[in-house]
Design an enzyme around this catalytic site. Structure first.
Site, short mmCIF file in Angstrom:
data_model
loop_
_atom_site.label_atom_id
_atom_site.label_comp_id
_atom_site.label_asym_id
_atom_site.label_seq_id
_atom_site.Cartn_x
_atom_site.Cartn_y
_atom_site.Cartn_z
N GLU A 430 0.82 -1.22 0.00
CA GLU A 430 0.00 0.00 0.00
C GLU A 430 0.86 1.26 0.00
O GLU A 430 0.60 2.21 0.75
CB GLU A 430 -0.94 0.00 1.21
CG GLU A 430 -1.92 -1.14 1.20
CD GLU A 430 -2.95 -1.09 2.32
OE1 GLU A 430 -2.86 -0.20 3.18
OE2 GLU A 430 -3.84 -1.95 2.32
N GLU A 506 -4.02 -9.05 0.67
CA GLU A 506 -4.42 -8.80 2.07
C GLU A 506 -5.93 -8.82 2.11
O GLU A 506 -6.58 -8.12 1.32
CB GLU A 506 -3.86 -7.44 2.50
CG GLU A 506 -3.73 -7.31 4.00
CD GLU A 506 -2.98 -6.02 4.37
OE1 GLU A 506 -1.83 -5.83 3.95
OE2 GLU A 506 -3.58 -5.20 5.08
C1 GAL Z 1 -3.94 -2.54 5.61
C2 GAL Z 1 -2.44 -2.44 5.86
C3 GAL Z 1 -2.06 -3.25 7.08
C4 GAL Z 1 -2.98 -2.95 8.21
C5 GAL Z 1 -4.38 -3.28 7.78
C6 GAL Z 1 -5.42 -3.13 8.86
O1 GAL Z 1 -4.40 -1.52 4.79
O2 GAL Z 1 -1.74 -2.91 4.76
O3 GAL Z 1 -0.74 -2.95 7.44
O4 GAL Z 1 -2.86 -1.62 8.53
O5 GAL Z 1 -4.73 -2.41 6.73
O6 GAL Z 1 -6.70 -3.37 8.34
#
Ligand code: GAL
Length: 813
Positions: A430, A506
């Site tokens: 991100e 993710e």
């Molecule tokens: C994502 C990020 C992670 C964590 C997560 C929490 O956007 O890549 O590091 O912050 O959100 O939902």
């Protein structure tokens, strides 16, 4: 000091039978510098000097995390910011973002080591698997180098700075800035430091690369490239199977520049996979005339990976989808100090869930974690950065990106490329550079560095700005487009990007607190409660994220989705969303397991899909709801069976069948209208023929009566490092677990062993992990016991007022 990476007994025998024992001892020694370090926080002007008096300093072992002992403090790294990644526009006070532990500031680590006086022409290297952070390294008072990024591998050639035959001083200064991380980064020499003494004619550090360019059921071609220093050398590479039997060997005299390039054939290869984690070993021996100059040993696996439109991701010719989790590097109550027993416990818990892949979010993994993944069978997505040139936090990696990024990627790849578990690299997570033309250039530049260093694996970036990356070309240029969340954009991204597949780099970010249930049970985003906990009905997530079931739909219905990495396998220190603005929340709620490693209900939801070996049948919530009599108290069942019947005190509440009316109905069995009455809640699962196949029940527990102790391992190694994790719970007079017990318990250990820490998984607890007592949270906590170097039996006793105490013996050998 401890000598490591010795050859297995069988390999030593092989060496003996080849008749070069006398010269064998002349080759390299590799020592982990673990003991007798002197440590002090703060800046110490003269600490780098050779004869600095450190006698009053604290003695510590490395790996070491100076901040984990606490105390937790609201003021540490307090930030008034808008977290733009979380769609915030107004700055608010954020506490607990980096765990509220004292990681900020400077500290020194000092030690002494000897190098042999007898060896001629020796070369001495000092290798760090990571040091948090901005390390400056001094030998005998002289600086030998520095390394900024706390997660990267680095080494220095210290040959010209050491005096053979004498004690040499090593000093490492570390500095951690405030506002440098989005989670708890840890502090100190939290990974291993290695001293390598070898001949100047030798194999280069990280100089061996083993790849498997051709793999069929009958034959594998093993390519071994070995970089070396020196002239007139000969290389013998011998491959051994996992029992230590010689498979084949090759001798090379001609090199290409300073690299030998050998191809060896292995017939009927055992192929590596998560289900069959078979490892071979390549022993590379470098000779000058008849004199053995150097030997290295490289474990590797024979496996083939491919990523293609139509067939998606294939391992050894078989399409599969990643059943993965993201992991931060902290080990809960141990902080970030690497511990093999703790890492292995995490992986075994994940294995039972059916998980087959790990993403090291958002940085370089430790060698220990990769070795375990090779051995236990996990595929690995090795990530590098959370920031490139554009900042997320004031003092983040963007400060070093321009000067260090290439070196950090090169070191990551060279240090870890022989691990068969790694099936993909990630150049970033991100990164704000997803916006704008400069970012596209950076993505291309980084990906090309990965390709140059390792032509065998693809590169991804976890993208959250999916629309921007569709427009700019950022997403199109990646080998593997990775989407973070944004389930509603998968279709668009698939159509817009040329690759022909999408990775859920993710997913989910569902929040829950173990054993805590909230009513009414409704889907909610950014939901907050007065007790700063989240509901374990698994219906709550963040404004940018989603419930597990939404990912399951994509994984099951879209052949071009190649798998997912759930955020996260375990809770971690810092990032206490949805309570970023609320004290005392100081650790995450995202984990499938809590900070102590105890499974939350969600564990069984993933298990019901992922574990194909043994069935899952799990009932929630608990059934101790004094005061809720007659009120609606929904019951969920996470199961691999398709249907089940629920009984409350013997009365059927009907059969539920998974169906397609909603993602939740497709993957969970839910009885939404159950009225609470104390007693026995029982579920009977039916197989596809309608026959009762399994049952589970929960009983309303009476008053807490007795403490129960259960160890993950009752025998551990007497090496001063190994751990036993003891789960502590309480039961009533009839042996029923008390799910809401919150008694304060005291711990004591006698015999050869140490009480190390405890953790109850409560994200709001400010009790230091090494305190000698702690409250149960939702009826449980975990105590960590550490062996000493003395073998024997240690006894843990746990007591609490008006509870029958308990003790447990752990032996160490
Ligand atoms: C994502 C990020 C992670 C964590 C997560 C929490 O956007 O890549 O590091 O912050 O959100 O939902």
């Amino acid at each position: 000091m401890r000598l490591v990476r010795m050859f297995s007994a069988r390999l030593i025998l092989t060496v003996l039978s080849l008749g070069y024992l006398s010269t064998f001892s002349q080759t390299r020694t590799e020592t982990e510098l673990t003991e007798n370090w002197k440590f002090r926080r703060g800046n110490s002007e003269n600490a780098y000097k050779k004869d600095f008096d450190d006698s009053k300093w604290q003695t510590v072992n490395v790996p070491h995390d100076w901040a984990i002992a606490g105390p937790f403090d609201k003021e540490i790294d307090k930030q008034v910011v808008a977290i733009t990644q979380n769609s915030e526009t107004k700055p608010t006070e954020k506490t607990g973002r980096t765990g509220s532990l004292p990681y900020i500031g400077e500290a020194w680590y000092l030690t002494k080591f000897r190098v042999p006086a007898t060896k001629q022409n020796q070369k001495v290297l000092l290798v760090f698997d990571g040091a948090m952070s901005e390390a400056q390294v001094f030998i005998n008072g002289q600086q030998v180098g520095h390394n900024n990024y706390g997660y990267s591998y680095f080494f220095f050639d210290i040959t010209s700075k050491v005096t053979a035959g004498e004690f040499n001083s090593l000093a490492v200064k570390l500095s951690n800035r405030p506002k440098s991380s989005r989670w708890y980064p840890g502090a100190g020499l939290y990974r291993n430091v290695h001293l390598i003494v070898k001949d100047e004619n030798s194999i280069e550090q990280w100089g061996v690369s083993v790849t498997t360019p051709l793999v069929t059921g009958q034959l594998a071609k093993i390519n071994v490239k070995t970089r070396f220093s020196g002239k007139g050398l000969r290389l013998i590479t011998t491959l051994f199977d996992n029992s230590g039997n010689k498979v084949t060997a090759d001798t090379s005299v001609a090199s290409f520049g300073n690299e030998f390039d050998q191809n060896l054939a292995v017939s009927m290869p055992h192929r590596w996979s998560p289900e069959t984690p078979y490892l071979y070993t390549a022993v590379t021996e470098l000779y000058q005339g008849n004199q053995l100059k150097d030997v290295t040993k490289t474990k590797f696996g024979i496996r083939e990976i491919s990523y293609k439109p139509g067939t998606g991701f294939r391992l050894n010719g078989v399409t599969r989808k990643f059943k993965g989790v993201c992991l931060h590097h902290d080990l809960g109550p141990l902080g970030t100090a690497i511990n093999v027993a703790a890492l292995k416990r995490q992986l075994l818990i994940l294995k039972d869930m059916g998980c087959d892949a790990i993403r090291s979010s958002h940085n370089m993994p430790s060698p220990e974690q990769l070795e375990l993944c090779d051995e236990l069978g996990f595929m690995f997505l090795a990530e590098s950065f959370d920031e490139w040139a554009k900042p997320k936090v004031e003092n983040g990696y963007h400060l070093f990106f321009d000067s260090d990024a290439e070196k950090d990627v090169v070191n990551l790849v060279r240090a870890t490329r022989n691990h068969p578990c790694i099936v993909m690299w990630s150049a970033g997570n991100e990164v704000p550079d997803q916006f704008g033309a400069e970012g596209v250039k950076r993505a291309k530049w980084l990906q090309e560095i990965f390709h140059r260093e390792d032509p065998t694996r693809p590169v991804t970036v976890g993208m959250d700005q999916v629309k921007a990356t569709m427009q700019s070309g950022f997403g199109a240029l990646l080998d593997v487009p990775g989407l973070n969340y944004r389930t509603h954009l998968y279709e668009d991204a698939y159509k817009a990007f040329p690759q022909g597949f999408i990775l859920g780099s993710e997913t989910a970010s569902t929040v829950s607190s173990r054993g805590v249930y909230k009513f009414p049970v409704v889907f909610a985003k950014d939901k907050q409660y007065d007790d700063l906990q989240c509901s374990s009905y698994d219906m709550e997530c963040c404004n940018w994220s989603n419930l597990p079931d939404d990912d399951f739909v994509l994984q099951d219905d879209k052949s071009w989705v190649i798998g997912e990495f759930v955020w996260t396998g375990f809770d971690y220190l810092g990032e206490p969303t949805p309570y970023d603005d609320y004290w005392p929340s100081r650790s995450s709620y995202f984990g499938i397991c809590d900070l102590a490693g105890l499974p939350k209900d969600r564990y069984y939801l993933y298990r019901s899909r992922w574990n194909k070996e043994s069935p899952t049948l799990h009932l929630l919530p608990h059934w101790n709801w004094q005061g809720r009599e007659g009120q609606t108290t929904p019951v969920f069942v996470y199961t691999s069976y398709n249907s089940a019947e629920l009984f409350l005190n013997g009365k059927s509440l009907g059969v539920q069948k998974k169906n397609n009316s909603s993602p939740q109905n497709r993957y969970r069995l839910m009885w939404m209208d159950v009225k609470y009455e104390p007693g026995t809640l029982k579920v009977v699962a039916y197989d596809s023929t309608g026959k009762a196949a399994a049952e589970e029940k929960i009983v309303t527990a009476g008053k807490p009566y007795r403490i129960v102790l259960e160890a993950d391992r009752k025998t551990i190694n007497a090496d001063g490092k190994d751990l036993s994790f003891v789960t502590v719970s309480v039961v009533d007079k009839n042996g029923n677990r008390c799910p809401t017990a919150d008694q304060y318990l005291k711990f004591s250990v006698t015999g050869p062993g140490k009480y190390l820490a405890a953790c109850n998984g409560d994200a709001t607890s400010l009790v230091p992990f090494n305190a000698s007592g702690m409250k149960l949270f939702s009826g449980k906590l975990v105590v960590l016991l550490e062996s000493t170097k003395q073998a024997g039996a240690m006894k843990l006793s746990v007591s609490g007022s008006s509870l029958k105490s308990s003790s447990l013996t752990i032996s160490s050998k």
